[in-house]
Design an enzyme around this catalytic site. Structure first.
Site, short mmCIF file in Angstrom:
data_model
loop_
_atom_site.label_atom_id
_atom_site.label_comp_id
_atom_site.label_asym_id
_atom_site.label_seq_id
_atom_site.Cartn_x
_atom_site.Cartn_y
_atom_site.Cartn_z
N HIS A 1 -2.77 6.33 5.73
CA HIS A 1 -3.86 6.12 6.69
C HIS A 1 -4.01 4.62 6.97
O HIS A 1 -4.18 4.19 8.10
CB HIS A 1 -5.20 6.61 6.14
CG HIS A 1 -5.35 8.08 6.21
ND1 HIS A 1 -5.65 8.74 7.37
CD2 HIS A 1 -5.26 9.03 5.26
CE1 HIS A 1 -5.72 10.03 7.14
NE2 HIS A 1 -5.49 10.23 5.85
N HIS B 1 -14.34 -3.10 8.63
CA HIS B 1 -14.09 -4.13 7.63
C HIS B 1 -12.62 -4.55 7.62
O HIS B 1 -12.29 -5.73 7.67
CB HIS B 1 -14.49 -3.57 6.26
CG HIS B 1 -14.04 -2.14 6.03
ND1 HIS B 1 -14.40 -1.11 6.87
CD2 HIS B 1 -13.22 -1.58 5.13
CE1 HIS B 1 -13.85 0.02 6.46
NE2 HIS B 1 -13.11 -0.24 5.41
N THR C 1 0.83 -1.20 0.00
CA THR C 1 0.00 0.00 0.00
C THR C 1 0.87 1.25 0.00
O THR C 1 2.01 1.23 0.45
CB THR C 1 -0.94 0.03 1.23
OG1 THR C 1 -1.84 1.13 1.09
CG2 THR C 1 -0.19 0.19 2.53
N ASP D 1 -7.91 -4.97 -0.70
CA ASP D 1 -8.74 -4.18 -1.59
C ASP D 1 -10.09 -4.06 -0.93
O ASP D 1 -10.61 -5.03 -0.37
CB ASP D 1 -8.85 -4.86 -2.96
CG ASP D 1 -9.15 -3.82 -4.04
OD1 ASP D 1 -8.48 -2.77 -4.04
OD2 ASP D 1 -10.05 -4.04 -4.85
N GLY E 1 -11.65 8.61 2.63
CA GLY E 1 -12.61 8.01 1.70
C GLY E 1 -14.05 8.35 2.05
O GLY E 1 -14.39 9.52 2.27
N ASP F 1 -15.66 7.68 4.74
CA ASP F 1 -15.92 7.68 6.19
C ASP F 1 -16.95 8.71 6.64
O ASP F 1 -17.75 8.42 7.54
CB ASP F 1 -14.61 7.87 6.97
CG ASP F 1 -13.80 6.59 7.07
OD1 ASP F 1 -14.35 5.51 6.80
OD2 ASP F 1 -12.61 6.67 7.42
P1 IMP Z 1 -8.77 0.36 -1.69
O1 IMP Z 1 -8.78 -0.23 -3.07
O2 IMP Z 1 -8.70 -0.63 -0.62
O3 IMP Z 1 -7.75 1.46 -1.58
O4 IMP Z 1 -10.16 1.08 -1.46
C1 IMP Z 1 -10.86 1.67 -2.52
C2 IMP Z 1 -11.60 2.91 -2.08
O5 IMP Z 1 -12.57 2.53 -1.12
C3 IMP Z 1 -10.74 3.97 -1.43
O6 IMP Z 1 -10.18 4.85 -2.36
C4 IMP Z 1 -11.73 4.68 -0.56
O7 IMP Z 1 -12.46 5.62 -1.31
C5 IMP Z 1 -12.67 3.56 -0.16
N1 IMP Z 1 -12.27 3.03 1.16
C6 IMP Z 1 -11.47 1.97 1.42
N2 IMP Z 1 -11.36 1.77 2.74
C7 IMP Z 1 -12.11 2.75 3.32
C8 IMP Z 1 -12.38 3.09 4.67
O8 IMP Z 1 -11.92 2.47 5.64
N3 IMP Z 1 -13.20 4.15 4.86
C9 IMP Z 1 -13.73 4.86 3.85
N4 IMP Z 1 -13.50 4.60 2.58
C10 IMP Z 1 -12.69 3.54 2.31
#
Ligand code: IMP
Length: 189
Positions: A9, A174, A5, A66, A147, A149
């Site tokens: 955060h 999650h 990653t 993801d 994101g 939240d």
């Molecule tokens: P990622 O592929 O795991 O980075 O997540 C994809 C998208 O989901 C991120 O760019 C955020 O917009 C949203 N996201 C992932 N995890 C969270 C979280 O814990 N809180 C809020 N939004 C999240």
């Protein structure tokens, strides 16, 4: 162990959950600036794609996650496209605005965050899933986090993840649930 990653955060969240039990390194820590492909159509596919990329290029045990926000009234959208919902810019503000606009007039506001973690350890692949159910709020409530939240209220609470803050979120999220499974697995090995 490498956590695939660039999101500081997430690294902070996951390091806090591990409580120093495992020394985590991020992509930045290992000097990897590559734009790792995330072109699968499922969370499982993307998590595996990221972990395999690092395992193949660096030969080190690693895990990748993801996450998608799955909204029932929108047929599971934005799901695997959560980061790019409003366009390729990964703009959280625009993503939230688009989601709130698409939810206008909808009475069923149920949603869930779903995280899939892909671990590659000594060449073997493992998947772990974590889900938190809740609903999309009518209005945003700012605070900590990132994101979506500010507009996601987990079941059993009356406030957004952002408002509740990292301490609560890291216990019930999650990612926390998927990480618990990963940590339990690593502890057993
Ligand atoms: P990622 O592929 O795991 O980075 O997540 C994809 C998208 O989901 C991120 O760019 C955020 O917009 C949203 N996201 C992932 N995890 C969270 C979280 O814990 N809180 C809020 N939004 C999240």
């Amino acid at each position: 162990m490498i956590f695939v990653t660039n999101n500081s955060h997430k690294l902070q969240e996951v390091s806090a959950m591990l409580g120093g039990k495992i020394n985590l390194q991020s992509l930045r820590d290992i000097g990897c600036m590559d734009d790792i492909p995330e072109t699968a159509e499922t969370l499982e596919g993307n998590a595996l794609m990221k972990a395999r990329y690092i395992y193949e290029h660096y030969g080190t045990d690693c895990f990748a996650d993801d996450t998608g926000l799955e909204v029932i009234a929108l047929g599971g959208e934005p799901g695997v496209y959560s980061a790019r919902y409003a366009g390729p810019g990964h703009d959280s503000e625009a993503n939230m605005q688009k989601l709130l606009a698409n939810m206008e007039g909808k009475s069923d506001r149920r949603a869930q965050f779903r995280t899939v973690i892909a671990l590659i350890k000594e060449g073997r692949e493992y998947l772990f899933e974590g889900i938190v159910t809740g609903c999309i709020m009518e209005e945003r409530e700012e605070g900590e986090g990132f994101g979506y939240d500010p507009i996601f209220c987990p079941d059993g609470y009356k406030h957004s993840f952002a408002y509740l803050g990292d301490e609560v979120k890291n216990r019930i999220s999650h990612r926390a649930r998927a990480m618990e499974k990963l940590v339990e697995f690593l502890g057993r090995e």
